[in-house]
Design a protein around this motif. Structure first.
Motif, short mmCIF file in Angstrom:
data_model
loop_
_atom_site.label_atom_id
_atom_site.label_comp_id
_atom_site.label_asym_id
_atom_site.label_seq_id
_atom_site.Cartn_x
_atom_site.Cartn_y
_atom_site.Cartn_z
N ASP A 164 -7.92 -65.11 -16.50
CA ASP A 164 -6.94 -65.47 -15.47
C ASP A 164 -7.58 -65.58 -14.09
O ASP A 164 -6.98 -65.26 -13.09
N GLY A 165 -8.83 -66.06 -14.06
CA GLY A 165 -9.51 -66.21 -12.79
C GLY A 165 -10.11 -64.91 -12.33
O GLY A 165 -10.06 -63.90 -13.01
N GLY A 166 -10.72 -64.92 -11.16
CA GLY A 166 -11.37 -63.74 -10.62
C GLY A 166 -12.86 -63.96 -10.53
O GLY A 166 -13.36 -65.09 -10.61
N PHE A 167 -13.58 -62.88 -10.36
CA PHE A 167 -15.03 -62.93 -10.20
C PHE A 167 -15.67 -61.96 -11.19
O PHE A 167 -15.21 -60.83 -11.33
N VAL A 168 -16.75 -62.39 -11.84
CA VAL A 168 -17.43 -61.53 -12.81
C VAL A 168 -18.85 -61.25 -12.34
O VAL A 168 -19.54 -62.14 -11.83
N CYS A 169 -19.26 -59.99 -12.45
CA CYS A 169 -20.62 -59.60 -12.08
C CYS A 169 -21.59 -60.17 -13.10
O CYS A 169 -21.46 -59.93 -14.30
N VAL A 216 -15.40 -57.22 -13.90
CA VAL A 216 -14.52 -58.28 -13.42
C VAL A 216 -13.73 -57.81 -12.20
O VAL A 216 -13.04 -56.78 -12.25
N TYR A 217 -13.86 -58.55 -11.11
CA TYR A 217 -13.08 -58.31 -9.90
C TYR A 217 -11.93 -59.30 -9.92
O TYR A 217 -12.13 -60.51 -9.81
N ARG A 218 -10.71 -58.80 -10.10
CA ARG A 218 -9.55 -59.68 -10.28
C ARG A 218 -8.79 -59.85 -8.97
O ARG A 218 -7.89 -59.08 -8.67
N ASP A 219 -9.20 -60.83 -8.22
CA ASP A 219 -8.51 -61.18 -6.98
C ASP A 219 -8.90 -62.60 -6.63
O ASP A 219 -9.87 -63.15 -7.15
N GLN A 269 -17.52 -66.96 -9.73
CA GLN A 269 -16.08 -67.17 -9.80
C GLN A 269 -15.72 -67.80 -11.14
O GLN A 269 -16.39 -68.71 -11.61
N GLN A 270 -14.65 -67.26 -11.75
CA GLN A 270 -14.19 -67.78 -13.01
C GLN A 270 -12.80 -68.38 -12.82
O GLN A 270 -11.95 -67.76 -12.19
N LYS A 271 -12.60 -69.56 -13.35
CA LYS A 271 -11.33 -70.24 -13.22
C LYS A 271 -10.44 -69.93 -14.41
O LYS A 271 -10.92 -69.85 -15.54
N GLY A 272 -9.17 -69.74 -14.15
CA GLY A 272 -8.22 -69.51 -15.24
C GLY A 272 -8.00 -70.80 -16.02
O GLY A 272 -8.28 -71.90 -15.54
N ASP A 273 -7.51 -70.65 -17.25
CA ASP A 273 -7.24 -71.83 -18.08
C ASP A 273 -6.07 -72.62 -17.56
O ASP A 273 -5.15 -72.08 -16.99
#
Length: 200
Positions: A161-166, A172-175, A196-200
């Motif tokens: 669901d998005g956020g940032f991953v180390c 996972v930093y979810r913001d 940064q990871q994008k949500g589906d």
């Protein structure tokens, strides 16, 4: 001795026991130093880990060599994504045995276990390198050891669901925004090591 052939640049569970309490953490810096008796290995452990202090105080630790079948939730999340200062990591976890030195080692999703007595300590600021003599070892299975690369590509989950991953440890930093001065609470990596990871 054959257990030493299972060592790779991989991921391991380092376990310790002090004052009637068991603890363990995930480490990725473990290596053999000598190839004749006494066999000496080193383990680098982050000082923020409760396991670090237990090893420093007791001068003993075990290494469980993880295999590629190790599941994220039951192994990596349990032993690497929570602190032994706050929880009992072995609560409800029964895939263990005690070695001759009285410390736990993992019996599932591992291919070898080793016991060590610490002979030297080197301070590297955030981490301590423990040099130690091998006192006992056993091969548990023929399964392949998990490498750090395999963990990054196949085991570490990506946020859905998005956020940032180390990029270092997988936290996972979810913001929506990652502060420029953010420090990973697990491995202490800086914000520049997050993707940064994008949500589906």
């Amino acid at each position: 001795m054959d257990a030493l052939y299972k060592i790779s640049y991989g991921l391991y569970v380092a376990s310790a026991h002090e004052n009637g309490r068991d603890n363990a953490c995930i480490i990725d810096a473990f290596m053999q130093v000598t190839n004749v008796a006494p066999i000496i290995c080193t383990a680098n452990i982050n000082k923020d880990n409760a396991t670090h202090d237990m090893i420093k105080n007791t001068k003993k630790f075990n290494i469980s060599v993880l295999t590629a079948s190790a599941p994220f939730e039951d192994i990596f999340s349990r032993f690497g994504f929570q602190s032994g200062r706050d929880v009992d990591k072995f609560d409800g976890f029964h895939s263990t045995r005690r070695s001759k030195n009285g410390l736990l080692y993992l019996t599932d999703h591992t291919n070898a276990c080793m016991s060590f007595d610490v002979t030297g300590v080197v301070d590297f600021g955030t981490h301590t390198m423990f040099s130690a003599v091998l006192t006992d070892s056993a091969v548990l299975s023929d399964a392949d050891s998990v490498t750090y690369s395999y963990y990054q590509k196949n085991i570490k989950p990506l946020p859905q669901d998005g956020g940032f991953v180390c990029d270092i440890c997988g936290y996972v930093y979810r913001d929506a925004e990652l502060p420029a001065d953010y420090i990973c609470p697990l491995c202490k990596a800086s914000a520049t090591n997050f993707s940064q990871q994008k949500g589906d």
